[in-house]
Design a protein around this motif. Structure first.
Motif, PDB file in Angstrom:
ATOM      1  N   ILE A   1       1.168  12.142  23.282  1.00 24.33           N
ATOM      2  CA  ILE A   1       2.261  12.248  22.305  1.00 24.33           C
ATOM      3  C   ILE A   1       1.796  12.922  21.004  1.00 24.33           C
ATOM      4  O   ILE A   1       2.517  12.917  20.013  1.00 24.33           O
ATOM      5  CB  ILE A   1       2.881  10.873  21.992  1.00 24.33           C
ATOM      6  CG1 ILE A   1       1.867   9.934  21.317  1.00 24.33           C
ATOM      7  CG2 ILE A   1       3.452  10.240  23.250  1.00 24.33           C
ATOM      8  CD1 ILE A   1       2.486   8.661  20.759  1.00 24.33           C
ATOM      9  N   GLY A   2       0.594  13.461  20.999  1.00 18.25           N
ATOM     10  CA  GLY A   2       0.081  14.119  19.795  1.00 18.25           C
ATOM     11  C   GLY A   2      -0.243  13.158  18.684  1.00 18.25           C
ATOM     12  O   GLY A   2      -0.110  13.509  17.502  1.00 18.25           O
ATOM     13  N   GLY A   3      -0.718  11.951  19.034  1.00 18.75           N
ATOM     14  CA  GLY A   3      -0.956  10.924  18.027  1.00 18.75           C
ATOM     15  C   GLY A   3      -2.402  10.530  17.831  1.00 18.75           C
ATOM     16  O   GLY A   3      -2.671   9.468  17.259  1.00 18.75           O
ATOM     17  N   LEU A   4      -3.339  11.347  18.268  1.00 22.34           N
ATOM     18  CA  LEU A   4      -4.748  10.980  18.142  1.00 22.34           C
ATOM     19  C   LEU A   4      -5.210  10.872  16.699  1.00 22.34           C
ATOM     20  O   LEU A   4      -6.208  10.207  16.414  1.00 22.34           O
ATOM     21  CB  LEU A   4      -5.631  11.987  18.888  1.00 22.34           C
ATOM     22  CG  LEU A   4      -5.637  11.873  20.412  1.00 22.34           C
ATOM     23  CD1 LEU A   4      -6.414  13.023  21.025  1.00 22.34           C
ATOM     24  CD2 LEU A   4      -6.220  10.535  20.853  1.00 22.34           C
ATOM     25  N   ASP A   5      -4.502  11.511  15.776  1.00 21.55           N
ATOM     26  CA  ASP A   5      -4.886  11.446  14.369  1.00 21.55           C
ATOM     27  C   ASP A   5      -4.360  10.186  13.681  1.00 21.55           C
ATOM     28  O   ASP A   5      -4.673   9.928  12.517  1.00 21.55           O
ATOM     29  CB  ASP A   5      -4.386  12.678  13.616  1.00 21.55           C
ATOM     30  CG  ASP A   5      -2.867  12.853  13.709  1.00 21.55           C
ATOM     31  OD1 ASP A   5      -2.251  12.291  14.634  1.00 21.55           O
ATOM     32  OD2 ASP A   5      -2.301  13.563  12.851  1.00 21.55           O
ATOM     33  N   ALA A   6      -3.584   9.377  14.384  1.00 15.35           N
ATOM     34  CA  ALA A   6      -3.039   8.139  13.818  1.00 15.35           C
ATOM     35  C   ALA A   6      -4.046   7.010  13.954  1.00 15.35           C
ATOM     36  O   ALA A   6      -4.977   7.064  14.758  1.00 15.35           O
ATOM     37  CB  ALA A   6      -1.741   7.758  14.532  1.00 15.35           C
ATOM     38  N   VAL A   7      -3.851   5.967  13.158  1.00 20.56           N
ATOM     39  CA  VAL A   7      -4.493   4.677  13.417  1.00 20.56           C
ATOM     40  C   VAL A   7      -3.545   3.924  14.340  1.00 20.56           C
ATOM     41  O   VAL A   7      -2.335   3.896  14.108  1.00 20.56           O
ATOM     42  CB  VAL A   7      -4.734   3.911  12.109  1.00 20.56           C
ATOM     43  CG1 VAL A   7      -5.152   2.481  12.382  1.00 20.56           C
ATOM     44  CG2 VAL A   7      -5.785   4.626  11.269  1.00 20.56           C
ATOM     45  N   ALA A   8      -4.092   3.328  15.426  1.00 24.40           N
ATOM     46  CA  ALA A   8      -3.203   2.790  16.450  1.00 24.40           C
ATOM     47  C   ALA A   8      -3.637   1.414  16.921  1.00 24.40           C
ATOM     48  O   ALA A   8      -4.831   1.095  16.972  1.00 24.40           O
ATOM     49  CB  ALA A   8      -3.118   3.753  17.636  1.00 24.40           C
ATOM     50  N   MET A   9      -2.628   0.606  17.295  1.00 27.47           N
ATOM     51  CA  MET A   9      -2.808  -0.765  17.763  1.00 27.47           C
ATOM     52  C   MET A   9      -2.092  -0.938  19.092  1.00 27.47           C
ATOM     53  O   MET A   9      -1.273  -0.101  19.481  1.00 27.47           O
ATOM     54  CB  MET A   9      -2.206  -1.754  16.745  1.00 27.47           C
ATOM     55  CG  MET A   9      -2.752  -1.625  15.341  1.00 27.47           C
ATOM     56  SD  MET A   9      -1.936  -2.764  14.173  1.00 27.47           S
ATOM     57  CE  MET A   9      -0.476  -1.806  13.729  1.00 27.47           C
ATOM     58  N   MET A  10      -2.398  -2.056  19.777  1.00 30.52           N
ATOM     59  CA  MET A  10      -1.735  -2.382  21.033  1.00 30.52           C
ATOM     60  C   MET A  10      -1.179  -3.802  20.964  1.00 30.52           C
ATOM     61  O   MET A  10      -1.743  -4.666  20.296  1.00 30.52           O
ATOM     62  CB  MET A  10      -2.716  -2.280  22.207  1.00 30.52           C
ATOM     63  CG  MET A  10      -3.328  -0.914  22.374  1.00 30.52           C
ATOM     64  SD  MET A  10      -4.543  -0.865  23.728  1.00 30.52           S
ATOM     65  CE  MET A  10      -3.449  -0.888  25.143  1.00 30.52           C
ATOM     66  N   THR A  11      -0.068  -4.024  21.669  1.00 26.82           N
ATOM     67  CA  THR A  11       0.513  -5.358  21.740  1.00 26.82           C
ATOM     68  C   THR A  11       1.323  -5.479  23.017  1.00 26.82           C
ATOM     69  O   THR A  11       1.831  -4.465  23.533  1.00 26.82           O
ATOM     70  CB  THR A  11       1.420  -5.651  20.538  1.00 26.82           C
ATOM     71  OG1 THR A  11       1.909  -6.994  20.635  1.00 26.82           O
ATOM     72  CG2 THR A  11       2.600  -4.692  20.463  1.00 26.82           C
ATOM     73  N   SER A  12       1.442  -6.693  23.537  1.00 20.11           N
ATOM     74  CA  SER A  12       2.364  -6.926  24.646  1.00 20.11           C
ATOM     75  C   SER A  12       3.717  -7.405  24.140  1.00 20.11           C
ATOM     76  O   SER A  12       4.628  -7.664  24.933  1.00 20.11           O
ATOM     77  CB  SER A  12       1.788  -7.933  25.645  1.00 20.11           C
ATOM     78  OG  SER A  12       1.605  -9.189  25.035  1.00 20.11           O
ATOM     79  N   ARG A  13       3.874  -7.528  22.822  1.00 19.66           N
ATOM     80  CA  ARG A  13       5.160  -7.901  22.243  1.00 19.66           C
ATOM     81  C   ARG A  13       6.144  -6.753  22.402  1.00 19.66           C
ATOM     82  O   ARG A  13       5.775  -5.566  22.312  1.00 19.66           O
ATOM     83  CB  ARG A  13       4.989  -8.232  20.762  1.00 19.66           C
ATOM     84  CG  ARG A  13       6.260  -8.749  20.076  1.00 19.66           C
ATOM     85  CD  ARG A  13       6.627 -10.089  20.633  1.00 19.66           C
ATOM     86  NE  ARG A  13       7.718 -10.719  19.895  1.00 19.66           N
ATOM     87  CZ  ARG A  13       8.701 -11.389  20.482  1.00 19.66           C
ATOM     88  NH1 ARG A  13       8.746 -11.509  21.793  1.00 19.66           N
ATOM     89  NH2 ARG A  13       9.633 -11.947  19.757  1.00 19.66           N
ATOM     90  N   ASP A  14       7.398  -7.070  22.666  1.00 19.19           N
ATOM     91  CA  ASP A  14       8.451  -6.065  22.712  1.00 19.19           C
ATOM     92  C   ASP A  14       8.536  -5.406  21.337  1.00 19.19           C
ATOM     93  O   ASP A  14       8.915  -6.046  20.352  1.00 19.19           O
ATOM     94  CB  ASP A  14       9.776  -6.744  23.072  1.00 19.19           C
ATOM     95  CG  ASP A  14      10.931  -5.769  23.240  1.00 19.19           C
ATOM     96  OD1 ASP A  14      10.857  -4.644  22.714  1.00 19.19           O
ATOM     97  OD2 ASP A  14      11.925  -6.155  23.887  1.00 19.19           O
ATOM     98  N   ILE A  15       8.170  -4.136  21.261  1.00 16.03           N
ATOM     99  CA  ILE A  15       8.087  -3.484  19.949  1.00 16.03           C
ATOM    100  C   ILE A  15       9.449  -3.275  19.312  1.00 16.03           C
ATOM    101  O   ILE A  15       9.534  -2.992  18.111  1.00 16.03           O
ATOM    102  CB  ILE A  15       7.322  -2.154  20.020  1.00 16.03           C
ATOM    103  CG1 ILE A  15       7.949  -1.232  21.080  1.00 16.03           C
ATOM    104  CG2 ILE A  15       5.838  -2.392  20.275  1.00 16.03           C
ATOM    105  CD1 ILE A  15       7.428   0.173  21.022  1.00 16.03           C
ATOM    106  N   ARG A  16      10.523  -3.433  20.079  1.00 19.71           N
ATOM    107  CA  ARG A  16      11.845  -3.362  19.457  1.00 19.71           C
ATOM    108  C   ARG A  16      12.067  -4.543  18.524  1.00 19.71           C
ATOM    109  O   ARG A  16      12.913  -4.478  17.626  1.00 19.71           O
ATOM    110  CB  ARG A  16      12.923  -3.331  20.542  1.00 19.71           C
ATOM    111  CG  ARG A  16      12.925  -2.069  21.405  1.00 19.71           C
ATOM    112  CD  ARG A  16      13.843  -2.196  22.576  1.00 19.71           C
ATOM    113  NE  ARG A  16      13.449  -3.305  23.464  1.00 19.71           N
ATOM    114  CZ  ARG A  16      14.103  -3.629  24.582  1.00 19.71           C
ATOM    115  NH1 ARG A  16      15.176  -2.949  24.947  1.00 19.71           N
ATOM    116  NH2 ARG A  16      13.684  -4.644  25.331  1.00 19.71           N
TER     117      ARG A  16
END
Length: 228
Positions: free
Chosen positions: A67-82
């Protein structure tokens, strides 16, 4: 959307665009530590995404690349992100804005661990808080600790206690906090409770995490503030 953050949600991605290039400090899995970035991204994952043969960091990195997001700081979660929550606070001209997703299925009381592996739904508490003031490295560290303190207070107020014989949870085993600050030539040296930036930051985190905690508790059959 807040006055300072642009939030877009398209599962499995929650993207928050910051107001320009900022200084960030975090323990996020992708680009942790001191960084410069203009966006922070959440990746929602499910049990099926994370089999025993899957490297979660590689999964995150490959998805960001797509998605062209390698320059972002990123996290993961199993929570519904909505089910994300946004709050904003301004104190003496300093504004803080917070985006939070909250899941407590793998909650722990600090200083102890529940025996065995918590069952689903897991989730985690993932927080981004941005302040429109520049901060020194020391003030960034102080502000990050304050964000963690506000997170803990909001979780404790929820009273979630999966084991009546143990203390209420204070967070989860996989929480993540990202702090973003404006860049400037005269950064503030302090960001504690006696400062405007500290008060604004703490208020924004509380006001985003509190409804997130309540939302998770109700969804999972618990009464907020009642324990159990």
């Amino acid at each position: 959307m807040t006055a300072t953050l642009q939030v877009s949600c398209a599962q499995p991605w929650l993207t928050v665009r910051l107001p320009g290039l900022c200084r960030l400090l975090s323990f996020a899995p992708h680009r942790p530590g001191f960084q410069a970035a203009d966006k922070v991204i959440w990746r929602e994952v499910r049990n099926a995404d994370l089999g025993p043969e899957v490297d979660p960091l590689a999964l995150l990195r490959d998805g960001l690349a797509a998605i062209g997001g390698l320059d972002a700081v990123a996290m993961m979660t199993s929570r519904d992100i909505r089910r994300h929550f946004i709050a904003r606070a301004t104190i003496e001209g300093v504004t803080a804005a917070c985006v939070a997703t909250v899941g407590l299925g793998n909650g722990e009381a600090v200083g102890s661990r529940r025996p065995g592996r918590p069952g689903p739904p897991l989730g985690t508490v993932n927080i981004l808080v941005h302040v429109d003031a520049a901060l020194t490295d020391a003030a960034l560290l102080e502000a990050l600790s304050l964000a963690a303190e506000a997170r803990t207070l909001a979780v404790l107020e929820g009273g979630y206690r999966p084991d009546p014989a143990r203390p209420p949870v204070t967070g989860t085993g996989t929480d993540c906090i990202v702090l973003a600050a404006a860049r400037g030539a005269a950064p503030l040296a302090y960001a504690g409770k006696h400062t405007a930036v500290g008060e604004a930051l703490g208020r924004a985190v509380l006001d985003a995490v509190r409804p997130g905690v309540a939302d998770w508790l109700v969804e999972n059959g618990h009464r907020p503030g009642k324990g159990g």
